[in-house]
Motif scaffolding. Structure first.
Motif, PDB file in Angstrom:
ATOM      1  N   ILE B   2       0.865  -1.174   0.000  1.00 18.94           N
ATOM      2  CA  ILE B   2       0.000   0.000   0.000  1.00 18.94           C
ATOM      3  C   ILE B   2       0.906   1.229   0.000  1.00 18.94           C
ATOM      4  CG2 ILE B   2      -1.770   1.212   1.329  1.00 18.94           C
ATOM      5  CD1 ILE B   2      -2.212  -1.576   2.723  1.00 18.94           C
ATOM      6  N   PRO B   3       0.596   2.231  -0.812  1.00 18.99           N
ATOM      7  CA  PRO B   3       1.439   3.439  -0.773  1.00 18.99           C
ATOM      8  C   PRO B   3       1.381   4.087   0.608  1.00 18.99           C
ATOM      9  CG  PRO B   3      -0.064   3.488  -2.661  1.00 18.99           C
ATOM     10  CD  PRO B   3      -0.483   2.342  -1.791  1.00 18.99           C
ATOM     11  N   ALA B   5       0.775   7.247   3.026  1.00 23.87           N
ATOM     12  CA  ALA B   5      -0.309   8.234   2.936  1.00 23.87           C
ATOM     13  C   ALA B   5       0.186   9.507   2.257  1.00 23.87           C
ATOM     14  CB  ALA B   5      -0.836   8.547   4.325  1.00 23.87           C
ATOM     15  N   PHE B   6      -0.714  10.151   1.531  1.00 22.59           N
ATOM     16  CA  PHE B   6      -0.374  11.418   0.876  1.00 22.59           C
ATOM     17  C   PHE B   6      -1.622  12.277   0.791  1.00 22.59           C
ATOM     18  CE2 PHE B   6      -1.180   8.125  -2.350  1.00 22.59           C
ATOM     19  CZ  PHE B   6      -2.260   8.673  -3.030  1.00 22.59           C
ATOM     20  N   TYR B   8      -4.036  14.606  -1.537  1.00 25.38           N
ATOM     21  CA  TYR B   8      -4.450  14.361  -2.920  1.00 25.38           C
ATOM     22  C   TYR B   8      -5.164  15.576  -3.474  1.00 25.38           C
ATOM     23  CZ  TYR B   8      -7.074  12.067  -6.727  1.00 25.38           C
ATOM     24  OH  TYR B   8      -7.618  11.703  -7.931  1.00 25.38           O
ATOM     25  N   ARG B  10      -7.031  17.055  -7.070  1.00 28.08           N
ATOM     26  CA  ARG B  10      -7.547  16.627  -8.366  1.00 28.08           C
ATOM     27  C   ARG B  10      -8.055  17.824  -9.143  1.00 28.08           C
ATOM     28  NH1 ARG B  10     -11.804  12.080  -7.822  1.00 28.08           N
ATOM     29  NH2 ARG B  10     -13.231  13.813  -7.520  1.00 28.08           N
ATOM     30  N   LYS B  29       4.252  15.061  -6.206  1.00 29.24           N
ATOM     31  CA  LYS B  29       4.385  14.263  -7.430  1.00 29.24           C
ATOM     32  C   LYS B  29       3.149  14.528  -8.285  1.00 29.24           C
ATOM     33  CE  LYS B  29       7.838  10.992  -6.779  1.00 29.24           C
ATOM     34  NZ  LYS B  29       9.052  11.796  -6.983  1.00 29.24           N
ATOM     35  N   ILE B  30       3.446  14.752  -9.576  1.00 29.83           N
ATOM     36  CA  ILE B  30       2.347  14.933 -10.515  1.00 29.83           C
ATOM     37  C   ILE B  30       2.002  13.564 -11.072  1.00 29.83           C
ATOM     38  CG2 ILE B  30       1.680  16.001 -12.690  1.00 29.83           C
ATOM     39  CD1 ILE B  30       3.909  18.121 -12.019  1.00 29.83           C
ATOM     40  N   MET B  31       0.740  13.210 -10.978  1.00 33.59           N
ATOM     41  CA  MET B  31       0.332  11.909 -11.485  1.00 33.59           C
ATOM     42  C   MET B  31      -0.406  12.085 -12.803  1.00 33.59           C
ATOM     43  SD  MET B  31      -1.378   8.686  -9.606  1.00 33.59           S
ATOM     44  CE  MET B  31      -3.051   9.220  -9.430  1.00 33.59           C
ATOM     45  N   LEU B  37       4.017   5.622 -11.585  1.00 33.72           N
ATOM     46  CA  LEU B  37       4.068   6.234 -10.252  1.00 33.72           C
ATOM     47  C   LEU B  37       3.420   5.343  -9.184  1.00 33.72           C
ATOM     48  CD1 LEU B  37       4.788   8.594  -8.442  1.00 33.72           C
ATOM     49  CD2 LEU B  37       2.618   9.676  -9.053  1.00 33.72           C
ATOM     50  N   ILE B  38       2.278   4.778  -9.493  1.00 35.81           N
ATOM     51  CA  ILE B  38       1.599   3.992  -8.452  1.00 35.81           C
ATOM     52  C   ILE B  38       2.421   2.764  -8.057  1.00 35.81           C
ATOM     53  CG2 ILE B  38      -0.497   2.670  -7.870  1.00 35.81           C
ATOM     54  CD1 ILE B  38      -2.106   4.819  -9.388  1.00 35.81           C
ATOM     55  N   ARG B  42       3.718   2.052  -4.410  1.00 34.70           N
ATOM     56  CA  ARG B  42       3.374   0.810  -3.704  1.00 34.70           C
ATOM     57  C   ARG B  42       4.627   0.138  -3.157  1.00 34.70           C
ATOM     58  NH1 ARG B  42      -0.037  -3.195  -7.080  1.00 34.70           N
ATOM     59  NH2 ARG B  42      -0.282  -4.166  -5.044  1.00 34.70           N
ATOM     60  N   ARG B  44       7.021   1.707  -2.170  1.00 34.16           N
ATOM     61  CA  ARG B  44       7.537   2.730  -1.248  1.00 34.16           C
ATOM     62  C   ARG B  44       8.924   3.211  -1.649  1.00 34.16           C
ATOM     63  NH1 ARG B  44       4.249   2.848   4.330  1.00 34.16           N
ATOM     64  NH2 ARG B  44       2.344   1.986   3.473  1.00 34.16           N
ATOM     65  N   ASP B  53      -3.217  14.871  -9.220  1.00 40.58           N
ATOM     66  CA  ASP B  53      -3.728  13.928 -10.223  1.00 40.58           C
ATOM     67  C   ASP B  53      -4.318  14.712 -11.396  1.00 40.58           C
ATOM     68  OD1 ASP B  53      -5.042  12.011 -11.672  1.00 40.58           O
ATOM     69  OD2 ASP B  53      -6.427  11.421 -10.077  1.00 40.58           O
TER      70      ASP B  53
END
Lengths: 831, 285, 180
Positions: B2-3, B5-6, B8, B10, B29-31, B37-38, B42, B44, B53
């Motif tokens: 699991i990533p 926590a961050f 978010y 949108r 980080k720009i998603m 990236l994910i 994940r 870490r 996002d």
């Protein structure tokens, strides 16, 4: 009163055995109504996350868990020290020699770590995320030691030690000498007298079973009882072993293997995490769950293969083999797990393969290194043996200037010679290598391929074509208990089944052989439908829960149908025998006058006097009218212990294109004809062959567990550990010959491992056949394009690969624990 | 896994996105499509404070015709790029290379701009953009600027994008004349990254190669142009022999890495073979 | 926590999720849609494949918040309402396109997606079309047959290129020693 539906008054129902029945298992699997262990949710369940060693060899000098203990959602943190008094050692069931050295295998490291990924602490938290978050808060001080990674160095004088409390890195020295055993002549003499001797060193690389379902375990404490759900192949073995390791009495422990997503030997284990989960559920009195990530799985679930093979073959100039000598270094990894030392020993008996060697000597050193332990992986010992012998037969053919198939023919056991006792002392049951070979040659279109090969050679085409053979056999149906006893294995090889006839005539079959994808529910239903004359649909097969299936030895070694299926047949025979007494009583006839056919007892010579076995099930349930001297039940149990192994065989042929400019290899065609005895379900058999081929081909071409110089596993994700996709594998042309196995009433020999055992050398032999005229005589597996290119252009076997992981995901190999941070991508890209 | 926590964000416009990036703290980080990236999060290997996002920024999606160039929005998915008529007409090389990226599912989410901004040396699209002399339009709070492909890829996973900036679109010049293109990718299994790949763009004129542009994937920390080969081919006769001769200098100026799949010297060999094949195909031979 | 509205297998849900929650974990842990599984960390295996707004995606590489306002179909919602099986499910069963079944939900969802774009794929096109899904049991051959079989059925012709697995044991040479 009858609860049995009338069926149309046909003659004997169509035989189920041999029918391509679609699988009963599929209904839930294709709709997502599955019961994987990780699906399990229990009230108050806590989640475990394992802190793992980022170094391969070190003394643990301090562990600070205080920050992790205080993290949100964390309930407790345990180190090896906390569990040292109760964790015991992961059991090793196969002391292959009396003086085998076992260093002991703690589930959590206490004072030292011996491979990357070894557990050093466990987080218990209220959620999976909280447990994962706390991993990086555990602070471990390591006093790093040099790792032992290379087997040849590890057995040299003065080598660095994997375990400093041991005297060497050698766990055992196992010898089988046919001369001494009385099954062959003097090997040294055979070599001394030989006209031709060919010697090779082959590397059978380290592999990872890579079952698709990651391992998972849930433990629920209920008073002093514990129920464990685990993604395991071996719930019965797990139960007895966990009881002996943890002291939880066996009768207080119930193990359930629900839907299990593949195993391939990789789930034939007592895992450290299973021990830890049980201990922590006991301590906390709460249900706990652990599910691994893929990175953890690749790094810490046991690996397979990993042998260096020195093999010598002696022959005369006409190509008659005179002797075989094998010396192995077999990598145990850092510890001995369930059957770690036994895997190469099992292979000892298969090196002579289908050939009539008069003399044979086998020696094997089990070697410790600072890597994850090895253990069973599809074929377990036999693929290694088959690879070595089928490779060196090709080398001998080259040495003699003889066609590889002609050399094989000259030496293999002829159909008329079965049963045949080999130089390794095994009695091969049945077969016909010539017929299988002929059929395989036709399947692949051999003559046309040879012609094309010739054309490509003559035109100096950059893409060369090669054809490789593997004419293999294997020992299956593990195993006769007495033989296992003679090999010091810690258990028997029997299997158990029971059949319960329900009042409505439906049938419950309980098998001790626990499936994880093989289709037992379907195949066993076919067997029982034939034996009892009941509809296929009326049979339910129960398995995988020690409270339901109380006795069993589970699924591995291509044993399920051969041993477990036979137990089912034997139980059915007992059901019929018991029902016969009831039928005689109810039909007022003598037992001797009864015939049983199509599920019905009829009185010979008295038309219309008949009684179905399903009606008898109701009659004994009501129990209003039955003979004085029997119990009111026709249920029965049976335990079957085979007297001999079974010996499937087959001929596998691979046609391979090699791009000599890039080294890229591509399978052009693959055909095989296997003899696995009587076929119960051709659909399932074909599926098993396909899957085995995929794994055997993957060993030849794609897969290798690679460690770097520090002992980091650089193939720590599916980015670098290359499990092939559909696009990477060829179409397979498969066929069968059928020589029933005489050792069991079904006539089955076992099919689970055949494709995996046979295919690897066929593929490598094919690649070599394509480029041998260019001076190449060996290429190390996997045949990466780079190795092929190096072998072509620089000589040798292609050599070692660089050990750095690829830079995918910014070099995202899983080099140690979670929480490792590297300067990765600056922006979130999309490949 | 699991990533970590961050926070978010949108945004739905480029301006909102730039604002969110500016306000996101030290580690933003720009998603884009998140397909690299994910996984990194994940594992870490990245644990950003804020993820911005771009999925809902509609203005960044799609391909348009802008006279002498086609303009590909940074958030156009691989799937949409591959099937876009403008791309197929004017820059089929992009479609050909994009088809080899990962797999269907990844191509459904992954984006053209994301792959370029990620600048993975094993990624397929940077070398293609380089070979096509694409221009990168970058937005920041202070306005927009355009960077040519030759200046966009700075180092390993590093581009000309400054902190707080966003890649918004990629302008691919339309090519005049008779051009042929080929992406020659070499990898071990279907869904893997390139071990080495070569993007060749060739203009033929009267049986000669008037111009050749050759982008190299995974031959160094950034995508590279095979300048020596380009020079040798310019004006040369379009024959297998000439091309083979020119391709021998494909490894000049490269600095490939060594890893599980290939050591540097093997990559240097491969790039010559693949260059020969790519140019030969692009030249229509 | 972020609030999301998602329609999954025909039912609309409103839930609070952490931004870091992966779509697959949301499906499994918050909605109990455990038919969709997790097989790796790196977007390689495809076991978690679902349809998001009509396209196959790897639900381990999509955040749950990204599905906000979207429509998700999992293996559990693939079959037509009112029961029965989707032709792809039927074909996997018929062609023995699965063994342990762990990759199967993802494999089926990816294959359905493939046929939307290519209703009549060749063997090679099927193999390449499912390159993002790993299976360790089947060697893929029967999966390929299943996809082609389903393609045939979905095109309405009733049968695809593939014929059922042919292993004619009756024709195999039986040899003395068979006891049954």
């Amino acid at each position: 009163m009858t609860a049995v539906e009338d069926r149309p008054g046909t003659d004997a129902p169509e035989r189920e055995v041999g029918k391509a029945r679609r699988r009963k298992e599929d209904a839930r699997l294709i709709t997502g109504r599955t019961t994987w262990t990780d699906n399990m949710v229990l009230p108050g369940m806590l989640h475990l996350a394992v802190v793992r060693s980022p170094v391969s060899h070190a003394k643990i000098t301090a562990i600070d868990v205080s920050a992790a203990q205080q993290a949100p959602g964390v309930v407790a943190v345990y180190t090896g020290r906390d569990l040292a008094d109760e964790q015991g050692s992961i059991p090793c069931a196969w002391p292959v020699t009396p003086d085998m050295v076992n260093p002991g295998h703690p589930s959590i490291a206490v004072d030292e770590v011996n491979h990357v990924g070894e557990a050093v602490a466990v987080i218990v938290a209220r959620s999976k995320a909280a447990a994962a978050d706390a991993i990086e808060l555990v602070d471990v001080d390591y006093d790093v030691l040099p790792p032992v990674l290379d087997m040849e160095e590890a057995v040299a004088e003065g080598a660095q030690l994997t375990h400093d409390h041991l005297e060497s890195n050698t766990s055992y020295h196992f010898v089988f000498d046919a001369g001494e055993a009385g099954t062959g002549t003097d090997t040294e003499q055979a070599f001394a007298d030989a006209e031709v001797v060919v010697s090779r060193r082959f590397v059978n690389q380290r592999l990872i079973p890579a079952f698709m379902e990651p391992r998972s375990v849930v433990v629920q404490p209920q008073g002093d009882n514990y129920t464990m759900w685990s993604a395991t192949q071996v719930p019965h073995i797990l139960r007895v072993m966990l009881a002996s390791v943890t002291g939880v009495p066996e009768h207080k422990l119930r193990i359930i293997a629900p839907d299990v997503g593949g195993g391939f030997g990789g789930k034939l284990q007592v895992n450290p995490e299973e021990v830890i989960a049980l201990l922590l559920a006991r301590r906390l009195g709460k249900p706990v769950k652990w599910t691994e990530t893929r990175s953890e799985s690749l790094m810490t679930a046991h690996h397979g293969r990993d042998q260096i093979q020195y093999i010598d073959v002696a022959a005369d100039r006409e190509g008659h083999v005179k002797g075989l000598r094998v010396r192995l270094l077999a990598d145990m990894g850092a510890y001995l797990r369930l059957i770690t030392p036994g895997v190469p020993a099992l292979g000892a008996f298969m090196f002579p393969a289908i050939y009539k060697f008069p003399a044979y000597r086998f020696e094997c050193d089990g070697v410790f290194t600072n890597k994850v332990p090895t253990d069973a992986y599809r074929g377990a010992g036999r693929p290694e043996a088959t690879f070595a012998i089928e490779r060196i037969m090709d080398e001998l053919a080259v040495e003699l200037g003889m066609d590889p198939l002609e050399l094989r023919r000259k030496n293999w056991i002829n159909a008329a010679e079965f049963p045949f006792t080999t130089v390794a002392g095994l009695e091969y049951d049945s077969g016909d290598y010539e017929t299988a070979t002929q059929q395989a040659l036709e399947l692949i279109g051999y003559d046309e391929l040879r012609a094309e090969q010739q054309r490509r050679r003559e035109s100096n085409d950059p893409v060369q074509l090669g054809i490789g053979f593997s004419t293999f056999t294997e020992m299956c149906g593990l195993a006769p208990s007495r033989v296992l006893g003679s090999l010091s294995f810690g258990a028997g090889g029997w299997e158990h089944a029971s059949i319960r006839m329900l009042p409505t005539g439906k049938v419950e079959v309980v098998t001790g052989s626990t499936p994880h994808g093989q289709g037992h529910e379907t195949a066993w239903s076919q067997l029982v439908a034939d034996e009892l004359g009941v509809p296929f649909e009326d049979v339910e097969v129960l398995h995988g829960d020690t409270a339901i299936s109380t006795r069993g030895l589970d699924t591995y070694g291509s044993r399920s149908l051969v041993v477990g299926g036979t137990a089912v047949v034997k139980a059915a025979e007992k059901v019929v025998a018991k029902a016969r007494k009831i039928a005689a009583h109810l039909l007022e006839a003598s037992e001797d006058d009864l015939e049983f056919s199509g599920g019905k007892f009829s009185v010979r010579g008295t038309p219309g006097a008949e009684l179905g076995i399903q009606e008898i099930a109701l009659a004994v349930f009501a129990a209003h009218n039955y003979p004085e001297d029997v119990e009111p039940s026709i249920d029965a149990d049976a335990t079957f212990d085979p007297v001999n192994f079974s010996f499937p065989h087959g001929t596998h042929i691979c046609a391979m294109e090699v791009d000599t400019e890039t080294g890229m290899v591509k399978i052009r065609k693959y055909a095989c004809v296997d003899d696995i005895g009587t076929i119960v379900n051709p659909l399932i058999v074909e599926g098993q062959v396909h899957g085995g081929l995929a794994q055997g081909i993957a060993q030849a071409l794609f897969e290798e567990a690679v460690y770097d110089a520090d002992g980091n596993l650089t193939t720590g994700s599916f980015v670098d550990y290359l499990v092939p996709s559909a696009a990477d594998l060829p179409h397979f042309d498969t066929g069968n010959t059928v020589h029933a196995a005489p050792g069991n009433p079904i006539g089955a020999k076992g099919v689970g491992e055949a494709g995996c055992i046979a295919s690897t050398p066929a593929v490598v032999n094919a690649a070599l056949d394509a480029v041998r005229h260019l001076g190449v005589s060996d290429i190390r597996m996997p045949l990466t394009p780079e190795r092929v290119w190096r072998a072509l252009h620089q000589g040798g076997d292609g050599g070692d690969r660089a050990t750095a992981g690829t830079n995918a995901y910014g070099g995202a190999q899983t080099e140690s624990t979670a929480g490792v941070s590297t300067p990765a991508s600056s922006l979130g890209g999309d490949r | 896994m699991i990533p970590a926590a961050f926070a978010y964000a949108r945004p739905s416009t480029v301006d909102e996105a730039l604002q969110a990036i500016a306000e996101g703290g030290d580690d933003v980080k720009i998603m884009a499509g998140g397909q690299s990236l994910i996984p990194v999060m994940r594992l870490r290997l990245a644990a950003p404070e804020t993820v911005v996002d771009l999925t809902r920024v509609a203005e960044l999606r799609g391909v348009r015709d802008d006279g002498d160039a086609i303009v590909i929005g940074a958030m156009t998915t691989h799937h949409d790029v591959m099937t876009d008529p403008l791309v197929l007409q004017h820059a089929p090389l992009i479609a050909e290379a994009t088809e080899t990226v990962a797999d269907r599912q990844v191509r459904a989410r992954g984006t053209f701009g994301g792959a370029l901004a990620h600048a993975d040396p094993a990624g397929d699209l940077p070398a293609v953009a380089l070979a096509l002399d694409a221009d990168f339009v970058i937005a920041g709070l202070g306005g927009r600027r355009t960077v040519p492909a030759s200046e966009f890829f700075v180092d390993y996973l590093t581009t000309a994008l400054e902190e707080g900036e966003l890649l918004v679109e990629i302008r691919v010049p339309k090519l005049a004349g008779e051009w042929g293109m080929r992406y020659e990718k070499f990898n071990r299994v279907a869904q893997a990254w390139s071990i080495v790949a070569v993007a060749a763009v060739v203009r033929r004129e009267d049986g000669h190669i008037a111009e050749a542009r050759i982008g190299l994937t995974n031959m160094g920390a950034t995508p590279l142009r095979a300048s020596a080969v380009e020079a040798a081919l310019a004006g040369a006769q379009a024959s297998p022999e000439t091309i083979a001769e020119a391709a021998r200098s494909a490894a000049e100026g490269t600095a490939p890495s060594s890893d599980l799949n290939a050591q540097a010297d093997y990559r240097e060999h491969l790039v010559q073979v693949l260059t020969r094949r790519a140019v030969t195909a692009a030249a229509g031979l | 926590m972020t609030q999301i509205n998602v329609r999954v297998d025909g039912v609309t849900y409103t839930d609070d999720v952490e931004p870091r929650t992966l779509l697959v974990h949301y499906l499994r842990e918050q909605l109990g849609k455990v038919g969709t599984v997790v097989g790796c960390d790196t977007s390689n295996c495809g076991a978690c494949t679902v349809h998001l707004d009509g396209a196959a995606v790897k639900s381990c590489t999509v955040l749950a918040v990204q599905a906000d306002g979207g429509e998700v179909t999992t293996i559990e919602g693939l079959a037509p309402e009112g029961g029965g099986l989707h032709p792809m499910q039927k074909a996997f069963h018929e062609m023995h396109g699965l063994q342990c079944g762990f990759c199967t939900p993802g494999m089926i969802m990816a294959s359905v997606d493939l046929l939307k774009e290519n209703p009549d794929p060749s063997e090679t096109e099927v193999r390449e079309g499912i390159e993002g899904n790993l299976c360790r049991c089947t060697g893929y051959q029967n999966i390929v047959r299943a996809v082609q079989q389903a393609a045939g059925e979905m095109r309405g012709s009733g049968n695809g290129h593939a014929s059922p697995a042919e292993v004619d044991t009756a024709a195999a040479p039986h040899v003395a020693g068979a006891q049954q």
